[in-house]
Enzyme design. Structure first.
Site, mmCIF file in Angstrom:
data_model
loop_
_atom_site.group_PDB
_atom_site.id
_atom_site.type_symbol
_atom_site.label_atom_id
_atom_site.label_comp_id
_atom_site.label_asym_id
_atom_site.label_seq_id
_atom_site.Cartn_x
_atom_site.Cartn_y
_atom_site.Cartn_z
ATOM 1 N N LYS A 1 18.301 13.407 45.563
ATOM 2 C CA LYS A 1 19.641 13.046 46.016
ATOM 3 C C LYS A 1 19.787 13.102 47.543
ATOM 4 C CE LYS A 1 22.940 16.998 45.832
ATOM 5 N NZ LYS A 1 22.104 18.193 45.599
ATOM 6 N N HIS B 1 20.983 27.863 42.938
ATOM 7 C CA HIS B 1 21.055 27.157 44.231
ATOM 8 C C HIS B 1 21.958 27.986 45.142
ATOM 9 C CE1 HIS B 1 21.357 24.180 47.327
ATOM 10 N NE2 HIS B 1 20.694 23.271 46.644
ATOM 11 N N GLU C 1 13.526 23.387 44.954
ATOM 12 C CA GLU C 1 14.052 22.026 45.000
ATOM 13 C C GLU C 1 14.538 21.686 46.407
ATOM 14 O OE1 GLU C 1 17.176 22.567 42.204
ATOM 15 O OE2 GLU C 1 15.867 22.515 40.449
HETATM 16 C C1 PLP Z 1 21.410 19.054 46.112
HETATM 17 C C2 PLP Z 1 20.523 19.900 45.290
HETATM 18 C C3 PLP Z 1 19.293 20.336 45.816
HETATM 19 C C4 PLP Z 1 18.867 20.080 47.238
HETATM 20 O O1 PLP Z 1 19.528 20.942 48.103
HETATM 21 P P1 PLP Z 1 19.146 21.047 49.664
HETATM 22 O O2 PLP Z 1 20.164 21.955 50.199
HETATM 23 O O3 PLP Z 1 19.221 19.659 50.210
HETATM 24 O O4 PLP Z 1 17.773 21.598 49.749
HETATM 25 C C5 PLP Z 1 18.467 21.074 44.990
HETATM 26 N N1 PLP Z 1 18.815 21.363 43.721
HETATM 27 C C6 PLP Z 1 19.990 20.957 43.183
HETATM 28 C C7 PLP Z 1 20.300 21.312 41.778
HETATM 29 C C8 PLP Z 1 20.871 20.227 43.952
HETATM 30 O O5 PLP Z 1 22.055 19.851 43.421
#
Ligand code: PLP
Length: 380
Positions: free
Chosen positions: A47, A184, A261
């Protein structure tokens, strides 16, 4: 960043707005992540920037992928399907995690044949997965502190520590298998304590689940949030890596499977935007510059990512504080109300903005009929 001379040359050749992606920087960021966190397999969060060339370069560098919709799944899978087939039952888990805790029925139906690994954080989702994607493996998304992160996610997703093991038990009772937990800490996480606390929460949930007999709960997904070096206040990735490695070694056995991630960290510094000045006025004495890209386009992160982009000029000269506006007729289209730029800028002059790889083109629109920036790849 590519040299100013090269940016000007590319803008002359391709026109503006121009989004220049340096694939060497992608490879360098990926290598830095791997080197800093040797126990962790990075799943690039598509994303942040779903550009197919970016995804391909990261795939070739060894990345796996975090996707959150069927179109994102297909962008990642396009690379993965070319790999030599592995007979293993759940080979796809090594390469893709579907990390959106909420999935509609049709998405689950389409995912099911791939036997994917998907996240969840509530009872309704267990019912849906059992019905429409019984071949999926589950990861429980936990709610963890997002304090001090630029983009907060804890209000929307994540089971609390108190309900976590019951949600794991409920999934097993429904005949599904929970493979691990995820969290996250919020995007552009400047507060490394968020990670430390999240690891403690995840460790507690995993241990309790196993002690209650749910032995398969083994995978830990530490999510995204790794900060990009937008300015000198952001502490270096190496510092965060040292904190994380110390916690991994303290809490987890050496063979534990850990994945992450990262989105922003891998792509933010890999792209530069070149725009053109298409209008100039003075309002109440303040210099106003109008450029041909704005918050409905590549600089959409002003609205969606709480991000402030800075513009630089190729032309030299005495500067003043000015406003920079995007090209649409909407008054929300304000890129910045305080940029220090040369007074003598002229219509047709170019400006550029660095570190715009993440959450920019990803959320750009055609609002007001404005074209999207053209994307060019360097060192692809
Ligand atoms: C957006 C998102 C990420 C990426 O986050 P960053 O802050 O860009 O590293 C990872 N995991 C999930 C579930 C997300 O929604």
């Amino acid at each position: 960043m590519p040299s100013p001379a090269l940016l000007k040359q590319l803008a002359k050749k391709h026109g503006t707005p121009l989004f220049v992606v340096d694939h060497d920087v992608l490879r360098r960021n990926f290598a830095e992540f791997r080197k800093g966190l040797p126990r962790v397999q990075p799943y690039y969060a598509v994303k942040a920037n779903p550009d197919t060339a970016i995804v391909r370069t990261l795939f070739e560098a060894g990345a796996s992928f975090d996707v959150a919709s069927m179109p994102e799944f297909r962008i990642a899978y396009e690379n993965i399907r070319k790999m030599p087939p592995k007979p293993r039952q759940h080979w796809i888990w090594d390469k893709i995690i579907y990390a959106n805790p909420i999935k509609d029925n049709d998405t689950l139906r389409q995912l099911n044949p791939y036997k994917p690994l998907v996240t969840y954080d509530n009872l309704e989702e267990i019912r849906k997965v059992r019905k429409y994607a019984p071949h999926a493996g589950l990861m429980l998304r936990l709610n963890v502190p997002n304090t001090g992160s630029v983009v907060e996610l804890s209000s929307k997703f994540g089971a609390s520590a108190g309900e976590a093991v019951d949600l794991i038990a409920a999934a097993f009772k429904a005949g599904l298998v929970v493979e691990g937990v995820s969290f996250h800490v919020g995007s552009q996480c400047a507060n490394f304590q968020n990670f430390v606390q999240a690891l403690a929460i995840a460790d507690g949930v995993m241990k309790e689940a196993r002690s209650r007999g749910y032995a398969p709960v083994k995978i830990l997904d530490i999510g995204g949030g790794f900060p990009a070096p937008y300015d000198r206040h952001v502490r270096p990735f190496g510092e965060l890596a040292a904190v994380l490695n110390a916690e991994f070694d303290r809490l987890f056995p050496p063979d534990m499977e850990i994945l992450a991630e990262p989105g922003r960290f891998l792509v933010a510094t890999a792209a530069t935007l070149v725009v053109e000045i298409i209008g100039k006025s003075r309002r109440d004495g303040k210099l106003c510059l109008f450029i041909n890209d704005g918050v409905y386009g590549t600089l959409s992160g002003v609205l969606f990512d709480h991000c402030q982009y800075h513009l630089k000029a190729f032309r030299k000269g005495p500067t003043e504080i000015c406003s920079v506006f995007g090209p649409t007729c909407d008054a929300l289209d304000v890129v910045s109300v305080a940029e220090d730029l040369p007074t003598n800028l002229k219509l047709g002059d170019l400006l550029y903005s660095e570190n715009v790889g993440a959450y920019t083109t990803a959320s750009a629109t055609h609002f007001n009929g404005m074209p999207l920036a053209r994307i060019v790849a360097l060192n692809r």
